[in-house]
Design a protein around this motif. Structure first.
Motif, PDB file in Angstrom:
ATOM      1  N   LYS A  29      -1.175 -12.979   3.682  1.00 16.58           N
ATOM      2  CA  LYS A  29      -1.231 -14.301   4.294  1.00 16.58           C
ATOM      3  C   LYS A  29      -1.007 -15.402   3.265  1.00 16.58           C
ATOM      4  O   LYS A  29      -0.342 -16.403   3.540  1.00 16.58           O
ATOM      5  N   ALA A  32       2.567 -15.614   2.561  1.00 20.26           N
ATOM      6  CA  ALA A  32       3.301 -16.226   3.672  1.00 20.26           C
ATOM      7  C   ALA A  32       3.244 -17.748   3.620  1.00 20.26           C
ATOM      8  O   ALA A  32       4.177 -18.421   4.070  1.00 20.26           O
ATOM      9  N   ALA A  35       6.229 -19.306   1.935  1.00 17.52           N
ATOM     10  CA  ALA A  35       7.579 -19.092   2.496  1.00 17.52           C
ATOM     11  C   ALA A  35       8.266 -20.389   2.913  1.00 17.52           C
ATOM     12  O   ALA A  35       9.467 -20.547   2.665  1.00 17.52           O
ATOM     13  N   ASP A  39      12.028 -21.638   1.866  1.00 18.11           N
ATOM     14  CA  ASP A  39      13.044 -21.932   2.888  1.00 18.11           C
ATOM     15  C   ASP A  39      13.704 -23.277   2.659  1.00 18.11           C
ATOM     16  O   ASP A  39      14.848 -23.492   3.084  1.00 18.11           O
ATOM     17  N   PHE A 124       4.064 -22.765  11.431  1.00 16.02           N
ATOM     18  CA  PHE A 124       4.902 -21.705  10.878  1.00 16.02           C
ATOM     19  C   PHE A 124       4.305 -20.355  11.282  1.00 16.02           C
ATOM     20  O   PHE A 124       3.076 -20.215  11.381  1.00 16.02           O
ATOM     21  N   ARG A 125       5.149 -19.370  11.470  1.00 14.75           N
ATOM     22  CA  ARG A 125       4.686 -18.038  11.861  1.00 14.75           C
ATOM     23  C   ARG A 125       5.361 -17.004  10.973  1.00 14.75           C
ATOM     24  O   ARG A 125       6.586 -16.970  10.879  1.00 14.75           O
ATOM     25  N   ARG A 126       4.544 -16.189  10.324  1.00 16.39           N
ATOM     26  CA  ARG A 126       5.055 -15.143   9.435  1.00 16.39           C
ATOM     27  C   ARG A 126       4.421 -13.812   9.816  1.00 16.39           C
ATOM     28  O   ARG A 126       3.210 -13.740  10.070  1.00 16.39           O
ATOM     29  N   TYR A 128       2.905 -10.039   9.309  1.00 17.37           N
ATOM     30  CA  TYR A 128       2.214  -9.254   8.293  1.00 17.37           C
ATOM     31  C   TYR A 128       1.690  -7.992   8.967  1.00 17.37           C
ATOM     32  O   TYR A 128       1.521  -7.948  10.185  1.00 17.37           O
ATOM     33  N   VAL A 141       1.271 -11.499  13.710  1.00 16.91           N
ATOM     34  CA  VAL A 141       1.865 -12.794  13.368  1.00 16.91           C
ATOM     35  C   VAL A 141       0.764 -13.707  12.858  1.00 16.91           C
ATOM     36  O   VAL A 141      -0.296 -13.837  13.504  1.00 16.91           O
TER      37      VAL A 141
END
Length: 510
Positions: A29, A32, A35, A39, A124-126, A128, A141
């Motif tokens: 997390k 993430a 990220a 980007d 934001f959604r990453r 894992y 997510v």
């Protein structure tokens, strides 16, 4: 045999450790959260309004989070205009030859990207991975935010750095805030005693951000109390946190005042201007930490009053009988992930229940009968005076006259000879001043002639233009010169069957 059973037991213990590896999930997390910063650099090539390759977008993003975190307070946040003004100056340092308008636009683009304006929930959604209790690895997510837009009690919009953004800023990934701040201030005091003011400034800035982060933890608990008092443990956990926070703040204020006093003396006694400036900056940062700790202490003293007031308010308020429905999160997003055949039932059920029955319009008898019995109005005998229309004469908009077209066609009629466009323009200029424009237009039209259309129309000649190896600079026209000529169009020969039919017709006629 015992050795084998011991090995399997060790392996089972190792597997149990893998099943409950919370540290791995926390690190995933934390990774993430960085990220969106990467980007920014990955997507800067997609910017259409500027060549953004010269900008280090991740650094601009970190600087933006830094400015928001420094400017925000316990109850309020940072002004968008103030943050953009500070970030624009940092952007101008990276590309001083670019315009101020581009610098401001880059700063707005980075800030909007950190707010994530393209998403409805601004999150934001990453993905894992985690192993559940049954031993199955599942991909989940992790939603998070970096900069949040909020409104204060007066309705003013401000920016707020989230807990994840503060972790990204100071690098405190999965650390205890209180212990990290104490370690940072001990390190700060050691660096000051050793005279390393540059390193001490970095530690002081990190300590200030940790102070903001510590206040955010208290602020989040108080906001949760205002929404629902049962969501916060006010029996044991949060009162202990308040007591520890008050003791921590009192110790930090005493230690920071001693550091500020020593640094003020070092600033006044310093002879080197660089060292004096570094000491002055350190004093300002430490004094800002003291002010923040004092404001945090005031909020901590008021926290129990907030609890009592919210307890009275929520205890005697009317409880809602039905929970609110999140149309986007509970219906639209899950329905988009389903096949059409499975989603139709839920969507149809929602709209049939939410729309309600349609009530038809019923006429009122007391107004309907007089309306039906009312006689129709008599139309007038004359429609009124007819106004005379104003007619304007249209002017001739043709640029070239028929005589000019005839002369141009004569100049460009070149059977058996080849001439350049520049020589034709010079000859046309001697005849008429407007004639070269018409000659140039017809010459360009002949650059790609449609020989097939001329053949179908029965034309025996077509104008052809090809590119010359010289440049054109004649009578105000520039570019590539052209070679112009008139080619003969050969009509297609009749088919054999057509010729035989024509011969039979001739014999029959004879």
């Amino acid at each position: 045999m015992d050795f084998g059973r011991g090995t399997r037991a060790d392996a089972a213990g190792a597997d149990d450790g893998l099943l409950h590896d919370e540290g791995l999930i926390r690190r995933a997390k934390a990774l993430a959260c960085t990220a969106p910063l990467h980007d920014l650099d990955a997507n800067k090539g997609l910017v259409e309004w500027a060549d953004a390759r010269v900008y280090q977008m991740a650094e601009i993003g970190l600087h933006t989070i830094d400015q928001v975190a420094i400017a925000m307070d316990f109850d309020t946040g940072a002004s968008r205009r103030h943050v953009l003004s500070r970030v624009q100056r940092f952007v101008a340092r990276q590309a001083p030859e670019r315009s101020d308008e581009e610098h401001a636009r880059v700063a707005r683009w980075v800030l909007d990207s950190l707010i994530n304006l393209g998403d409805v929930e601004r999150a934001f959604r990453r993905p894992y991975g985690a192993v559940d209790a049954t031993g199955v690895y599942r991909v989940l997510v992790f939603p998070f935010k970096l900069i949040v837009e909020r409104r204060d009690s007066a309705g003013v919009l401000y920016l707020h750095a989230s807990h994840e953004a503060l972790n990204v800023l100071v690098g405190a990934l999965d650390t205890d805030v209180e212990s990290a701040q104490e370690a940072a201030e001990v390190k700060l005091a050691n660096l000051i005693r050793r005279g390393r003011l540059t390193d001490a400034k970095q530690v002081a800035e990190q300590a200030r951000v940790r102070t903001i982060q510590y206040g955010e933890l208290i602020h989040a608990q108080l906001e949760a109390t205002r929404r629902n008092i049962q969501a916060v443990d006010w029996r044991e956990k949060f009162p202990e946190l308040l007591s520890e926070a008050l003791a921590h703040v009192q110790e930090r204020v005493r230690a920071e005042r001693a550091i500020a006093r020593n640094m003020a003396e070092a600033r006044d006694e310093a002879v080197n201007p660089v060292r004096k400036r570094q000491a002055a900056e350190l004093v300002d940062i430490v004094e800002d930490c003291i002010r923040r700790h004092i404001r945090l202490q005031q909020r901590l003293l008021e926290a129990r009053g907030v609890f009592r007031a919210e307890q009275d308010r929520q205890q005697f308020s009317v409880q809602p009988h039905r929970s609110t429905f999140d149309l986007f999160g509970q219906l639209l997003r899950p329905a988009l992930d389903l096949p059409v055949s499975d989603a139709v039932g839920a969507v149809d059920c929602f709209f049939s229940r939410s729309a309600g029955p349609a009530v038809p319009d019923l006429p009122y008898l007391a107004t309907l009968v007089p309306a039906l019995l009312r006689p129709a109005p008599e139309p007038p005998r004359f429609a009124g005076r007819v106004e005379e229309p104003e007619v304007e004469r249209l002017e001739e908009t043709t640029r070239f006259t028929a005589a000019q077209w005839e002369i141009a066609e004569q100049l460009l009629h070149l059977p058996g000879e080849v001439r350049s466009l520049s020589s034709l323009l010079e000859e046309a200029a001697l005849i008429d001043a407007d004639l070269p424009a018409l000659v140039a237009l017809l010459g360009l039209h002949a650059y790609c002639p449609d020989a097939g259309a001329a053949q179908r129309r029965g034309q025996d000649q077509v104008r052809v233009a090809v590119r010359a190896d010289s440049a054109l600079d004649s009578v105000g026209f520039a570019g590539d010169d052209l070679w112009l000529t008139t080619a003969r169009v050969q009509q297609p020969l009749p088919d054999v069957s057509d010729r035989a039919g024509q011969a039979q017709d001739t014999e029959a006629g004879t």
